[in-house]
Design a protein around this motif. Structure first.
Motif, short mmCIF file in Angstrom:
data_model
loop_
_atom_site.label_atom_id
_atom_site.label_comp_id
_atom_site.label_asym_id
_atom_site.label_seq_id
_atom_site.Cartn_x
_atom_site.Cartn_y
_atom_site.Cartn_z
N ASP A 12 0.85 -1.21 0.00
CA ASP A 12 0.00 0.00 0.00
C ASP A 12 0.88 1.25 0.00
O ASP A 12 0.68 2.18 -0.77
N VAL A 13 1.84 1.24 0.92
CA VAL A 13 2.68 2.43 1.10
C VAL A 13 3.48 2.72 -0.17
O VAL A 13 3.64 3.87 -0.57
N LYS A 14 3.95 1.65 -0.82
CA LYS A 14 4.72 1.84 -2.06
C LYS A 14 3.91 2.60 -3.10
O LYS A 14 4.46 3.39 -3.87
N THR A 15 2.61 2.36 -3.14
CA THR A 15 1.79 2.98 -4.19
C THR A 15 1.66 4.50 -3.99
O THR A 15 1.23 5.18 -4.92
N VAL A 16 1.97 5.00 -2.80
CA VAL A 16 1.82 6.44 -2.55
C VAL A 16 3.16 7.12 -2.27
O VAL A 16 3.20 8.27 -1.83
N THR A 17 4.25 6.39 -2.50
CA THR A 17 5.59 6.92 -2.20
C THR A 17 6.21 7.58 -3.43
O THR A 17 6.31 6.95 -4.48
N PRO A 18 6.61 8.85 -3.31
CA PRO A 18 7.29 9.50 -4.44
C PRO A 18 8.68 8.89 -4.66
O PRO A 18 9.19 8.18 -3.80
N SER A 19 9.28 9.23 -5.80
CA SER A 19 10.64 8.74 -6.07
C SER A 19 11.61 9.38 -5.06
O SER A 19 11.33 10.45 -4.50
N GLN A 20 12.76 8.74 -4.88
CA GLN A 20 13.80 9.31 -4.01
C GLN A 20 14.20 10.69 -4.53
O GLN A 20 14.45 11.61 -3.75
N GLU A 21 14.26 10.80 -5.84
CA GLU A 21 14.63 12.08 -6.45
C GLU A 21 13.65 13.19 -6.04
O GLU A 21 14.05 14.29 -5.65
N ARG A 22 12.34 12.88 -6.07
CA ARG A 22 11.33 13.89 -5.68
C ARG A 22 11.43 14.19 -4.19
O ARG A 22 11.32 15.35 -3.77
N LEU A 23 11.65 13.15 -3.38
CA LEU A 23 11.75 13.37 -1.93
C LEU A 23 12.91 14.30 -1.60
O LEU A 23 12.82 15.13 -0.70
N LYS A 24 14.00 14.18 -2.35
CA LYS A 24 15.19 15.00 -2.07
C LYS A 24 15.02 16.44 -2.55
O LYS A 24 15.77 17.33 -2.14
N LYS A 25 14.05 16.65 -3.43
CA LYS A 25 13.87 18.01 -3.97
C LYS A 25 13.25 18.98 -2.97
O LYS A 25 13.43 20.18 -3.06
N GLY A 26 12.45 18.45 -2.05
CA GLY A 26 11.78 19.33 -1.09
C GLY A 26 10.48 18.71 -0.63
O GLY A 26 10.13 17.61 -1.04
N PRO A 27 9.75 19.45 0.25
CA PRO A 27 8.57 18.86 0.89
C PRO A 27 7.50 18.40 -0.09
O PRO A 27 7.22 19.09 -1.07
N VAL A 28 6.93 17.27 0.21
CA VAL A 28 5.89 16.69 -0.66
C VAL A 28 4.89 15.92 0.21
O VAL A 28 5.26 15.31 1.20
N ALA A 29 3.62 16.00 -0.19
CA ALA A 29 2.57 15.32 0.57
C ALA A 29 2.57 13.83 0.25
O ALA A 29 2.72 13.43 -0.90
N ILE A 30 2.38 13.03 1.29
CA ILE A 30 2.22 11.59 1.14
C ILE A 30 0.82 11.27 1.65
O ILE A 30 0.53 11.45 2.84
N ILE A 31 -0.04 10.82 0.76
CA ILE A 31 -1.44 10.58 1.16
C ILE A 31 -1.63 9.09 1.41
O ILE A 31 -1.72 8.30 0.48
N GLU A 32 -1.72 8.73 2.68
CA GLU A 32 -1.83 7.32 3.05
C GLU A 32 -3.28 6.98 3.34
O GLU A 32 -3.66 6.60 4.45
N CYS A 33 -4.10 7.15 2.33
CA CYS A 33 -5.55 6.95 2.44
C CYS A 33 -5.88 5.75 1.58
O CYS A 33 -5.78 5.82 0.36
N PHE A 34 -6.26 4.64 2.19
CA PHE A 34 -6.41 3.40 1.43
C PHE A 34 -7.80 2.81 1.53
O PHE A 34 -8.02 1.69 1.08
N GLN A 35 -8.74 3.52 2.15
CA GLN A 35 -10.09 2.99 2.25
C GLN A 35 -11.03 3.86 1.45
O GLN A 35 -11.04 5.09 1.63
N LYS A 36 -11.81 3.24 0.60
CA LYS A 36 -12.74 4.00 -0.23
C LYS A 36 -13.91 4.47 0.62
O LYS A 36 -14.76 3.69 1.00
#
Ligand code: SF4
Ligand code: SF4
Length: 167
Positions: A12-36
């Motif tokens: 689940d977490v992998k599906t919402v994880t940005p690339s390492q490159e994006r993570l290193k660029k600066g702050p980014v939202a990680i949306i861990e919402c998995f229930q419809k």
């Protein structure tokens, strides 16, 4: 799929994880919402168009990481406390994880608190860098926590009062 305890799986977490490159660029939202569920304050809150418009209110939110500036507005509006902001550009050794928090009393800036993972497992003690209010009508605060880079996608909660379980 969420397991029986409601804790998201590694897949689940992998599906919402940005690339390492994006993570290193600066702050980014990680949306861990998995229930419809019928919910959309996150998509409504994002003025950058980084959360793609939901076709159906039950759809899971989807991110365009390149449009996200890490402002954190969506984090403070999410009733499910399912959004985090990760800043992998904080320093060579540390990332900052911004965590929604609704307990009182609030921790203090520079306080050492215990960081826990999605299952509540203690990962170490880390320093609070900032406490951010969600606004006068919003009880969700954001705790900015400095953690080692390798734990940026692991630490998802805090606990006060020191480590309880050694090892
Ligand atoms: S952090 Fe800001 S820009 Fe990024 S998705 Fe949330 S509201 Fe949009
Ligand atoms: S506001 Fe939170 S709970 Fe609601 S859809 Fe967005 S991420 Fe999920």
């Amino acid at each position: 799929m969420l397991n029986k305890t409601g804790i998201p799986s590694t897949e689940d977490v992998k599906t919402v994880t940005p690339s390492q490159e994006r993570l290193k660029k600066g702050p980014v939202a990680i949306i861990e919402c998995f229930q419809k569920i019928p919910c959309n304050p996150c998509a409504e809150a994002c003025k950058q168009g980084a959360i793609l418009p939901l076709q159906d209110i039950n759809d899971l939110p989807k991110m365009d990481f390149d449009k996200c500036n890490g402002c954190g507005v969506c984090l403070s509006r999410c009733p499910g406390l399912a959004i985090f902001v990760v800043d992998g550009s904080y320093s060579a050794e540390e990332a900052v994880v911004r965590i929604p928090y609704e307990y009182l009393p609030l921790p203090q800036e520079e306080e050492e608190v215990v960081g826990v993972d999605r299952a509540g497992k203690e990962l170490g003690t880390f320093k609070v860098k900032k406490i951010q209010s969600g606004g006068s009508k919003n009880k969700t605060y954001t705790v900015w926590l400095a953690v080692p880079q390798e734990l940026a996608m692991e630490v998802r909660g805090i606990r006060r009062g020191g480590i309880r379980h050694a090892g």
